[in-house]
Design a protein around this motif. Structure first.
Motif, mmCIF file in Angstrom:
data_model
loop_
_atom_site.group_PDB
_atom_site.id
_atom_site.type_symbol
_atom_site.label_atom_id
_atom_site.label_comp_id
_atom_site.label_asym_id
_atom_site.label_seq_id
_atom_site.Cartn_x
_atom_site.Cartn_y
_atom_site.Cartn_z
ATOM 1 N N GLY A 182 0.884 -1.275 -0.012
ATOM 2 C CA GLY A 182 0.297 0.040 0.008
ATOM 3 C C GLY A 182 0.837 1.358 -0.147
ATOM 4 N N GLY A 183 2.100 1.287 0.706
ATOM 5 C CA GLY A 183 2.940 2.301 0.848
ATOM 6 C C GLY A 183 3.432 2.582 -0.730
ATOM 7 N N MET A 184 3.853 1.311 -1.315
ATOM 8 C CA MET A 184 4.235 1.736 -2.814
ATOM 9 C C MET A 184 3.328 2.310 -3.633
ATOM 10 N N LEU A 185 1.988 1.839 -3.287
ATOM 11 C CA LEU A 185 0.918 2.498 -4.258
ATOM 12 C C LEU A 185 0.655 3.857 -4.033
ATOM 13 N N ALA A 186 0.873 4.230 -2.726
ATOM 14 C CA ALA A 186 0.625 5.751 -2.294
ATOM 15 C C ALA A 186 1.857 6.364 -3.132
ATOM 16 N N ILE A 187 3.265 5.703 -3.081
ATOM 17 C CA ILE A 187 4.103 6.347 -3.578
ATOM 18 C C ILE A 187 3.868 6.717 -5.276
ATOM 19 N N CYS A 188 3.222 5.654 -5.678
ATOM 20 C CA CYS A 188 2.980 5.774 -6.896
ATOM 21 C C CYS A 188 1.913 6.914 -7.146
ATOM 22 N N ASP A 189 0.914 6.890 -6.407
ATOM 23 C CA ASP A 189 0.049 8.085 -6.372
ATOM 24 C C ASP A 189 0.474 9.318 -6.418
ATOM 25 N N VAL A 190 1.269 9.554 -5.377
ATOM 26 C CA VAL A 190 2.133 10.944 -5.131
ATOM 27 C C VAL A 190 2.865 11.274 -6.486
ATOM 28 N N ALA A 191 3.529 10.241 -6.936
ATOM 29 C CA ALA A 191 4.424 10.648 -8.149
ATOM 30 C C ALA A 191 3.417 10.956 -9.246
ATOM 31 N N GLU A 192 2.236 10.490 -9.467
ATOM 32 C CA GLU A 192 1.576 10.943 -10.492
ATOM 33 C C GLU A 192 0.968 12.205 -10.156
ATOM 34 N N TYR A 193 0.627 12.656 -8.771
ATOM 35 C CA TYR A 193 0.258 13.949 -8.327
ATOM 36 C C TYR A 193 1.369 15.092 -8.807
ATOM 37 N N ARG A 194 2.628 14.680 -8.495
ATOM 38 C CA ARG A 194 3.597 15.318 -8.928
ATOM 39 C C ARG A 194 3.859 15.514 -10.280
ATOM 40 N N ARG A 195 3.393 14.724 -11.124
ATOM 41 C CA ARG A 195 3.446 14.815 -12.598
ATOM 42 C C ARG A 195 2.486 16.017 -12.827
ATOM 43 N N SER A 196 1.218 15.867 -12.243
ATOM 44 C CA SER A 196 0.205 16.894 -12.502
ATOM 45 C C SER A 196 0.685 18.191 -12.085
ATOM 46 N N ALA A 197 1.472 18.246 -10.905
ATOM 47 C CA ALA A 197 1.919 19.487 -10.268
ATOM 48 C C ALA A 197 3.123 20.258 -11.329
ATOM 49 N N LYS A 198 3.602 19.344 -12.277
ATOM 50 C CA LYS A 198 4.593 19.959 -13.082
ATOM 51 C C LYS A 198 3.947 20.976 -14.073
ATOM 52 N N ASP A 199 2.569 20.566 -14.161
ATOM 53 C CA ASP A 199 1.547 21.257 -15.189
ATOM 54 C C ASP A 199 1.569 22.838 -14.666
ATOM 55 N N PHE A 200 1.513 22.947 -13.311
ATOM 56 C CA PHE A 200 1.477 24.325 -12.739
ATOM 57 C C PHE A 200 2.660 25.282 -13.198
ATOM 58 N N ARG A 201 3.848 24.684 -13.414
ATOM 59 C CA ARG A 201 5.264 25.499 -13.819
ATOM 60 C C ARG A 201 5.305 26.369 -12.806
ATOM 61 N N VAL A 202 5.082 25.889 -11.534
ATOM 62 C CA VAL A 202 5.603 26.833 -10.251
ATOM 63 C C VAL A 202 6.537 26.090 -9.523
ATOM 64 N N PRO A 203 7.629 26.599 -9.079
ATOM 65 C CA PRO A 203 8.817 25.875 -8.720
ATOM 66 C C PRO A 203 8.429 25.414 -7.149
ATOM 67 N N LEU A 204 7.709 26.412 -6.264
ATOM 68 C CA LEU A 204 7.237 25.919 -5.275
ATOM 69 C C LEU A 204 6.262 24.656 -4.852
ATOM 70 N N VAL A 205 5.314 24.732 -5.946
ATOM 71 C CA VAL A 205 4.406 23.541 -5.775
ATOM 72 C C VAL A 205 5.123 22.184 -6.262
ATOM 73 N N LEU A 206 5.747 22.311 -7.290
ATOM 74 C CA LEU A 206 6.760 21.027 -7.473
ATOM 75 C C LEU A 206 7.493 20.605 -6.380
ATOM 76 N N GLN A 207 8.129 21.630 -5.531
ATOM 77 C CA GLN A 207 8.982 21.234 -4.413
ATOM 78 C C GLN A 207 8.194 20.771 -3.324
ATOM 79 N N LEU A 208 6.828 21.248 -3.037
ATOM 80 C CA LEU A 208 6.188 20.538 -2.273
ATOM 81 C C LEU A 208 5.624 19.293 -2.441
ATOM 82 N N PHE A 209 5.530 18.873 -3.737
ATOM 83 C CA PHE A 209 5.171 17.405 -3.880
ATOM 84 C C PHE A 209 6.337 16.652 -3.797
ATOM 85 N N ASP A 210 7.527 17.228 -4.205
ATOM 86 C CA ASP A 210 8.702 16.563 -4.166
ATOM 87 C C ASP A 210 9.009 16.019 -2.481
#
Length: 710
Positions: free
Chosen positions: A629-657
């Protein structure tokens, strides 16, 4: 012969080497060895010696000749100098004689002038006496009541008769009325009769186009009282048949151009006649034309009246500028300005009131027509302390105070309406610039600007923002349609158009007056009021977006997603909830980019990204995680982080990192927890936050993971 030979050797241009060569060539045995005769140096030496002797003799002869010429030159120079001295003495004598002659001529001229003055002094009284005698003769004829002189009876001598009668008329003015009443009446009658004949003659000559005759008659009439009447007749006759086109201003320009060439040939003071012609045209033709065009629309069609007034005033001023090229006297600009003022003053006094009234009616009609086309009844926008309190509570708590309005996606903003309002205002600014008195121009322009603010900014944009705010659903609404961003997009576009008109058309009218400060203050006030509502609407829209994401997570995310029953049979890369949230986020990010411009895009996306991160962070803390389940959560967060790249805002990407790094705590081996927590991305985080994430592991108690944070 030797001298001739030597002279031949001295041909120009002289070259010493060439001279020796030619001498040697002429000498028998002195040529080259390959010649017909063998080379003989003795003969050549002998020839050179003889030639040198010849050259010496030639030199002596030439020297004697030079000395002889020098002596002759000195002798002639002395003779010439003597001649020059003799000429100078003669010239001095001639100059003295000339001075004496000039003095004598001046003396004679003075005598002649004096004699002329004496003769004139004698002749002038004599001429006056002859003229007086002649006038007395003509005066006697008037006394007798019978005009016998040929000058009064011959039509060809009307010019002479006019001169006589004009002088007799002046004399008669000085005579006592009681004794000479009859003769004075007869002279006056003849005076007026001749005056009338001269004017008739002038008129006939003008019709025939005889400039010379017109000039002669005008010169005679100049001393008569009827000269002004002659000018009036000329002006009236000039305008006959001149207005044949539909464009009266073009006709006037052509007429004045033609007459301006003629008056200089006819009258002795053409500038006076030309000024009188222009005055007649303005006070009669133009004034009648203006009155006809304006009076027919003043009460029936205000829009057409204002257009006609602007057009007529503009064309009149353009015509006056053309006429100022003519000679109209010393102060022609003041003269023309006064003529224009006399025509338009009664219309310009009430101009700004009619302009404002028309602009109010027209703007209200444009707005009402738009709302009628939408079948929309405008709601009264609340004011006062209760409404302000509700708005303040709504801004701070996002509570839906009152029912939400369903606008069915309508923004109630129309670029067509805006363009029409701005166009009407632009025309008003143009008319204001042309028709306002310079002292009243800033004040009048400011009053038009206030109407633009009232109808465009308040009644249209601000009203649409109010409706848009009321239409924003509550944060917990499901499947909410967020149209407020469309309102923001259109409001930004409209305000750019408003700002352009402010700079292009209003600023030039007020830039050098105290009204500039008032206009800038009013514009700033309007901007700030709209920005407050835009910020409020955007904030509530972002809350709705987050609420929609929260709803997706609540309905799609299951507890078994992160604690599957079969750890070895997990086939998905990320959860359904994550997939739907990411799709929703991408769509909203794109909507924000379409709706905003400039730095506003980054500002709004930063706020949305921070709230998105907070939501996911809080959402993940609601579950317990097995290893898979933790691995799946990591996969979810990775997908969220991919969406965060669309924001093109360094702060948002840093938060998801950072969130991705936190999720690693869910799967890392217990012995490596301390090392992971000391990593670059987690070392600066609060230990309690790290501990809270570790507590989400299902093996937290069994593996005694808490000791790593003690």
């Amino acid at each position: 012969m030797a001298n001739v030979t030597t002279a031949q050797l001295f041909e120009e241009p002289f070259d010493a080497d060439e001279y020796i060569e030619r001498l040697a060539w002429r000498t028998p045995g002195g040529g080259s060895k390959g010649g017909a005769e063998a080379f003989d140096p003795k003969k050549l030496l002998e020839e050179f010696v003889n030639h040198i002797e010849e050259l010496k003799q030639l030199d002596e002869k030439i020297q004697r000749k030079v000395e002889k010429l020098e002596q002759q030159c000195h002798r002639e120079a002395k003779e010439f100098a003597h001649k020059v001295q003799d000429l100078q003495r003669s010239n001095q004598v001639a100059f003295q004689h000339f001075q004496e002659l000039d003095e004598h001529i001046s003396y004679v001229a003075t005598k002649v002038c004096h004699l002329g003055d004496q003769l004139e002094g004698v002749n002038t009284p004599r001429q006056r006496a002859v003229e007086a005698q002649r006038l007395m003769t003509y005066f006697n004829e008037f006394l007798d009541g019978e005009l016998r002189s040929d000058v009064f009876n011959n039509p060809d001598k009307i010019k002479e008769a006019a001169d006589i009668i004009q002088k007799l008329h002046l004399i008669a003015q000085e005579l006592p009325f009681d004794r000479f009443s009859d003769v004075k009446a007869k002279i006056a009658s003849k005076y007026h009769d001749l005056e009338r004949q001269l004017i008739q003659e002038f008129t006939a000559a003008q019709r025939r186009g005889e400039i010379g005759r017109m000039r002669e008659v005008a010169a005679v009439l100049l001393h008569f009282k009827g000269y002004a009447h002659c000018v009036d007749v000329y002006i009236k006759q000039c305008q006959e048949g001149a207005y044949m086109r539909n464009d009266v201003f073009e006709d006037i320009a052509i007429l004045c151009q033609r007459v301006n060439k003629q008056v200089g040939e006819v009258f002795c003071s053409p500038e006076t006649v030309m000024a009188k012609l222009i005055q007649s045209i303005f006070e009669n033709k133009i004034q009648a034309h203006v009155k006809e065009r304006l009076d027919e629309t003043r009460n029936s069609d205000v829009e057409q009246y204002l257009k006609n007034l602007y057009d007529l005033y503009t064309r009149t001023t353009v015509l006056a500028a053309k006429l100022s090229d003519f000679n109209l006297g010393s102060d022609k600009h003041t003269f023309l300005s006064k003529l224009i003022k006399n025509i338009f003053s009664c219309y310009l006094e009430s101009y700004i009131d009619m302009e404002r009234q028309y602009l109010q009616n027209r703007s209200g009609m444009i707005l009402q027509r738009y709302y009628d086309s939408k079948n929309h009844q405008k709601r009264p926008v609340g004011t006062g302390s209760i409404q302000e309190l509700k708005e303040r509570i709504r801004q701070r708590t996002n509570l839906p105070l009152g029912p939400s309005i369903d606008t069915h996606g309508e923004t109630f903003l129309s670029q067509e309406v805006v363009v029409n309002l701005l166009q009407e205002t632009r025309h008003a600014f143009e008319r204001c610039n042309k028709l306002s008195d310079p002292a009243d121009l800033p004040k009048n322009a400011f009053s038009i600007f206030l109407l633009l603010v009232e109808y465009l900014c308040v009644d249209h944009i601000d009203y649409a923002l109010e409706i848009g705010l009321s239409a924003i659903p509550s944060a917990d609404a499901k499947n909410a349609n967020l149209y407020f961003l469309d309102v923001v997009q259109q409001a930004n576009t409209i305000f750019h158009l408003f700002d352009k008109q402010f700079n292009d058309h209003l600023m030039p009218l007020i830039s050098s007056s105290p009204k500039l400060t008032e206009c800038l203050h009013k514009k700033k006030e309007v901007i700030e009021q709209m920005e407050v509502k835009l910020d409020t609407g955007i904030d509530r829209t972002l809350n709705c977006m987050i609420g929609q994401m929260k709803h997706i997570l609540a309905t799609e995310q299951k507890k078994t997603d992160f604690k599957p029953e079969d750890e070895n049979n997990v086939m998905i890369q990320y959860t359904t909830a994550c997939s739907k949230v990411c799709a929703y986020v991408s769509k909203q990010v794109e909507r924000v980019r379409r709706s905003m411009d400039g730095k506003n895009v980054d500002t709004v996306l930063t706020e949305l990204g921070v709230r998105f991160h907070r939501l996911i962070h809080e959402h993940l803390q609601q579950f317990s995680y097995s290893s898979m389940g933790g691995m799946l959560a990591i996969c979810d967060v990775a997908e969220y982080r991919r969406s965060a790249k669309d924001f093109r805002v360094p702060l948002v990407l840093q938060l998801f990192d950072t969130l991705h790094a936190l999720c690693n705590l869910l799967v890392v081996a217990p012995d490596n927890l301390k090392q992971v927590c000391s990593g670059e991305q987690l070392t600066n985080l609060d230990r309690n936050l790290l501990h809270a994430f570790v507590q989400l592991r299902v093996d937290y108690r069994s593996a005694r993971l808490g000791r790593h944070f003690s």
